[in-house]
Design a protein around this motif. Structure first.
Motif, PDB file in Angstrom:
ATOM      1  N   ALA A 171       0.841  -1.203   0.000  1.00  9.28           N
ATOM      2  CA  ALA A 171       0.000   0.000   0.000  1.00  9.28           C
ATOM      3  C   ALA A 171       0.873   1.248   0.000  1.00  9.28           C
ATOM      4  O   ALA A 171       0.575   2.238  -0.674  1.00  9.28           O
ATOM      5  CB  ALA A 171      -0.931  -0.020   1.211  1.00  9.28           C
ATOM      6  N   GLU A 174       2.350   1.725  -3.459  1.00  4.94           N
ATOM      7  CA  GLU A 174       1.334   2.237  -4.394  1.00  4.94           C
ATOM      8  C   GLU A 174       1.041   3.710  -4.142  1.00  4.94           C
ATOM      9  O   GLU A 174       0.875   4.484  -5.090  1.00  4.94           O
ATOM     10  CB  GLU A 174       0.048   1.395  -4.288  1.00  4.94           C
ATOM     11  CG  GLU A 174       0.164   0.109  -5.093  1.00  4.94           C
ATOM     12  CD  GLU A 174      -0.927  -0.913  -4.794  1.00  4.94           C
ATOM     13  OE1 GLU A 174      -1.968  -0.530  -4.233  1.00  4.94           O
ATOM     14  OE2 GLU A 174      -0.715  -2.099  -5.128  1.00  4.94           O
TER      15      GLU A 174
ATOM     16  N   LEU B  10     -14.317  -4.528  -3.636  1.00  5.49           N
ATOM     17  CA  LEU B  10     -13.578  -4.533  -2.377  1.00  5.49           C
ATOM     18  C   LEU B  10     -13.134  -3.110  -2.012  1.00  5.49           C
ATOM     19  O   LEU B  10     -13.258  -2.691  -0.861  1.00  5.49           O
ATOM     20  CB  LEU B  10     -12.368  -5.456  -2.528  1.00  5.49           C
ATOM     21  CG  LEU B  10     -11.847  -6.177  -1.301  1.00  5.49           C
ATOM     22  CD1 LEU B  10     -12.953  -6.828  -0.507  1.00  5.49           C
ATOM     23  CD2 LEU B  10     -10.816  -7.209  -1.718  1.00  5.49           C
ATOM     24  N   THR B  11     -12.640  -2.367  -2.987  1.00  7.47           N
ATOM     25  CA  THR B  11     -12.165  -1.000  -2.728  1.00  7.47           C
ATOM     26  C   THR B  11     -13.335  -0.013  -2.724  1.00  7.47           C
ATOM     27  O   THR B  11     -13.394   0.885  -1.894  1.00  7.47           O
ATOM     28  CB  THR B  11     -11.119  -0.609  -3.789  1.00  7.47           C
ATOM     29  OG1 THR B  11     -10.083  -1.582  -3.765  1.00  7.47           O
ATOM     30  CG2 THR B  11     -10.525   0.765  -3.499  1.00  7.47           C
ATOM     31  N   ARG B  12     -14.273  -0.199  -3.667  1.00 10.66           N
ATOM     32  CA  ARG B  12     -15.485   0.632  -3.726  1.00 10.66           C
ATOM     33  C   ARG B  12     -16.678  -0.274  -3.999  1.00 10.66           C
ATOM     34  O   ARG B  12     -16.772  -0.884  -5.053  1.00 10.66           O
ATOM     35  CB  ARG B  12     -15.391   1.663  -4.850  1.00 10.66           C
ATOM     36  CG  ARG B  12     -14.426   2.816  -4.596  1.00 10.66           C
ATOM     37  CD  ARG B  12     -14.442   3.782  -5.778  1.00 10.66           C
ATOM     38  NE  ARG B  12     -14.173   3.076  -7.023  1.00 10.66           N
ATOM     39  CZ  ARG B  12     -12.958   2.817  -7.481  1.00 10.66           C
ATOM     40  NH1 ARG B  12     -11.901   3.215  -6.803  1.00 10.66           N
ATOM     41  NH2 ARG B  12     -12.798   2.156  -8.608  1.00 10.66           N
ATOM     42  N   ARG B  35     -16.306   2.267   1.099  1.00 14.17           N
ATOM     43  CA  ARG B  35     -14.894   2.156   0.715  1.00 14.17           C
ATOM     44  C   ARG B  35     -14.113   1.361   1.754  1.00 14.17           C
ATOM     45  O   ARG B  35     -14.379   1.480   2.957  1.00 14.17           O
ATOM     46  CB  ARG B  35     -14.253   3.551   0.607  1.00 14.17           C
ATOM     47  CG  ARG B  35     -14.757   4.368  -0.552  1.00 14.17           C
ATOM     48  CD  ARG B  35     -14.194   5.786  -0.496  1.00 14.17           C
ATOM     49  NE  ARG B  35     -14.933   6.658  -1.399  1.00 14.17           N
ATOM     50  CZ  ARG B  35     -14.626   6.818  -2.688  1.00 14.17           C
ATOM     51  NH1 ARG B  35     -13.585   6.198  -3.209  1.00 14.17           N
ATOM     52  NH2 ARG B  35     -15.341   7.621  -3.447  1.00 14.17           N
ATOM     53  N   THR B  36     -13.141   0.565   1.293  1.00 15.30           N
ATOM     54  CA  THR B  36     -12.220  -0.076   2.233  1.00 15.30           C
ATOM     55  C   THR B  36     -10.807   0.121   1.708  1.00 15.30           C
ATOM     56  O   THR B  36     -10.600   0.294   0.506  1.00 15.30           O
ATOM     57  CB  THR B  36     -12.496  -1.590   2.423  1.00 15.30           C
ATOM     58  OG1 THR B  36     -11.974  -2.307   1.297  1.00 15.30           O
ATOM     59  CG2 THR B  36     -13.976  -1.890   2.590  1.00 15.30           C
ATOM     60  N   SER B  37      -9.853   0.125   2.624  1.00 18.32           N
ATOM     61  CA  SER B  37      -8.469   0.438   2.260  1.00 18.32           C
ATOM     62  C   SER B  37      -7.692  -0.820   1.868  1.00 18.32           C
ATOM     63  O   SER B  37      -7.722  -1.823   2.587  1.00 18.32           O
ATOM     64  CB  SER B  37      -7.786   1.106   3.442  1.00 18.32           C
ATOM     65  OG  SER B  37      -6.388   1.027   3.286  1.00 18.32           O
ATOM     66  N   PRO B  38      -6.965  -0.740   0.731  1.00 21.38           N
ATOM     67  CA  PRO B  38      -6.122  -1.873   0.322  1.00 21.38           C
ATOM     68  C   PRO B  38      -5.021  -2.173   1.350  1.00 21.38           C
ATOM     69  O   PRO B  38      -4.400  -3.224   1.280  1.00 21.38           O
ATOM     70  CB  PRO B  38      -5.497  -1.399  -0.995  1.00 21.38           C
ATOM     71  CG  PRO B  38      -6.360  -0.277  -1.459  1.00 21.38           C
ATOM     72  CD  PRO B  38      -6.917   0.367  -0.229  1.00 21.38           C
ATOM     73  N   ARG B  45     -11.536  -5.947   5.512  1.00 19.89           N
ATOM     74  CA  ARG B  45     -12.243  -5.209   4.462  1.00 19.89           C
ATOM     75  C   ARG B  45     -13.638  -5.790   4.263  1.00 19.89           C
ATOM     76  O   ARG B  45     -14.613  -5.055   4.110  1.00 19.89           O
ATOM     77  CB  ARG B  45     -11.435  -5.269   3.153  1.00 19.89           C
ATOM     78  CG  ARG B  45     -10.029  -4.718   3.318  1.00 19.89           C
ATOM     79  CD  ARG B  45      -9.220  -4.821   2.033  1.00 19.89           C
ATOM     80  NE  ARG B  45      -9.650  -3.809   1.066  1.00 19.89           N
ATOM     81  CZ  ARG B  45      -9.147  -3.684  -0.151  1.00 19.89           C
ATOM     82  NH1 ARG B  45      -8.221  -4.529  -0.572  1.00 19.89           N
ATOM     83  NH2 ARG B  45      -9.564  -2.732  -0.944  1.00 19.89           N
ATOM     84  N   THR B  78      -8.624  -8.207  -9.807  1.00 26.57           N
ATOM     85  CA  THR B  78      -9.439  -7.899  -8.633  1.00 26.57           C
ATOM     86  C   THR B  78     -10.670  -8.792  -8.537  1.00 26.57           C
ATOM     87  O   THR B  78     -11.482  -8.631  -7.637  1.00 26.57           O
ATOM     88  CB  THR B  78      -9.917  -6.424  -8.689  1.00 26.57           C
ATOM     89  OG1 THR B  78     -10.661  -6.244  -9.896  1.00 26.57           O
ATOM     90  CG2 THR B  78      -8.753  -5.464  -8.666  1.00 26.57           C
ATOM     91  N   THR B  82     -13.824  -9.090  -5.709  1.00 26.47           N
ATOM     92  CA  THR B  82     -15.183  -8.725  -6.123  1.00 26.47           C
ATOM     93  C   THR B  82     -16.148  -9.875  -5.832  1.00 26.47           C
ATOM     94  O   THR B  82     -17.257  -9.665  -5.331  1.00 26.47           O
ATOM     95  CB  THR B  82     -15.206  -8.376  -7.626  1.00 26.47           C
ATOM     96  OG1 THR B  82     -14.231  -7.364  -7.855  1.00 26.47           O
ATOM     97  CG2 THR B  82     -16.566  -7.884  -8.063  1.00 26.47           C
TER      98      THR B  82
END
Lengths: 193, 193
Positions: A171, A174, B10-12, B35-38, B45, B78, B82
């Motif tokens: 992270a 990135e 997962l991210t949005r 939203r969740t953080s990678p 998450r 991803t 998903t």
């Protein structure tokens, strides 16, 4: 420590509980598969898996949960259902605050048999020997769940900590790359003015 | 009827609530993304997504939930995340006893724009027009969630019933094929004796 191993699957979800510590003989606590019918809608099947896993956590109160890491492979028609079932397994454990670790199939094969390319029969035979059982647990999903739990006891928490460090490092890399791209774009915009 | 559309990710993870019936103007109730953080472990998450979706169901009490059907595609890194997020969406709705329907991306595009190959901008523009908004909902995941909810209102429960019938027919065909294979194997064994 007590570990619940979960081999996620929609039709057969393997669950196996093992007690033990590194360097001492491990003990089988219980093993089974949670089955759901292909005749049911996917959402009902996932709810059955969720309830089944919750019942196992209630009954055996493990210290940690080990779940097989699922990979996208184009050769499997069941991969999406397996991924969905694995999502349920992760959530059921994590919302109780239990430590969760993911192990790849080759990590599990290597841990129990010494070879990352061992076949189902070899894994079943090694699980039988390690837990001093009379016969290999059936079906293979049940044996795989025990192999996951054994792997987790033997590899300990180290893998989970390494994985967490890797995610955080990834992270950061990135974020740094994104900042660099933004700075480069801003510089390019300035030079065009 | 009130429908919650969920575009799993997962991210949005897009969430959008629409009120309406076929043949009457539809109304936007609310739309957003979870939203969740990678940087977080996958299990955390998924728990964040579960809590977020539960909060939406508590607040808006929809009559039905529409979730985007996820397909295995080798071109996406991803896809497993998903799929896991979609599993959570299905369980969160089904364990409340809510009707759940899955719509494919092309069904959604065709329903809102008339073409199964519409792009993100076209879907966003049609959602804006259908719900009489001032501007397309951002990000695209939010617009997609509303498009899912609109599709569900317009297609009604018919799709869910057809899908259920298809699953049952498929299971019957597979059971018949299995019985046929068993009978053939038994006949072959007898002829060898």
């Amino acid at each position: 420590m007590r570990v619940l191993g979960i081999d996620p699957g929609l039709t057969r979800c393997g669950v196996g509980v093992v007690d033990g510590t590194v360097g001492r003989p491990l003990t089988l606590v219980d093993v089974n598969v949670i089955r759901t019918s292909p005749a049911e809608p996917i959402q009902q099947r996932l709810v059955t898996i969720e309830r089944g896993l919750d019942a196992w956590l209630d009954e055996f109160e493990p210290d940690a949960v080990a779940v097989e890491r699922v990979f996208a492979r184009s050769d499997s028609s069941t991969i999406m259902g397996t991924a969905q079932a694995s999502g349920i397994a992760l959530v059921v454990a994590a919302r109780r605050g239990l430590p969760v670790a993911l192990h790849t199939p080759s990590e599990v094969k290597a841990a129990v048999s010494g070879s990352g390319r061992a076949n189902k029969a070899q894994v079943g035979a090694m699980v039988t020997r390690i837990l001093r059982l009379d016969a290999p647990p059936k079906p293979a999903d049940a044996a795989d769940a025990l192999a996951l739990a054994i792997t987790h006891v033997w590899r300990g928490g180290a893998v989970a900590r390494i994985e967490e460090a890797r995610i955080i490092a990834q992270a950061r890399i990135e974020a740094a790359q994104k900042a660099q791209r933004k700075a480069a774009a801003a510089a390019a915009a300035r030079s065009r003015q």
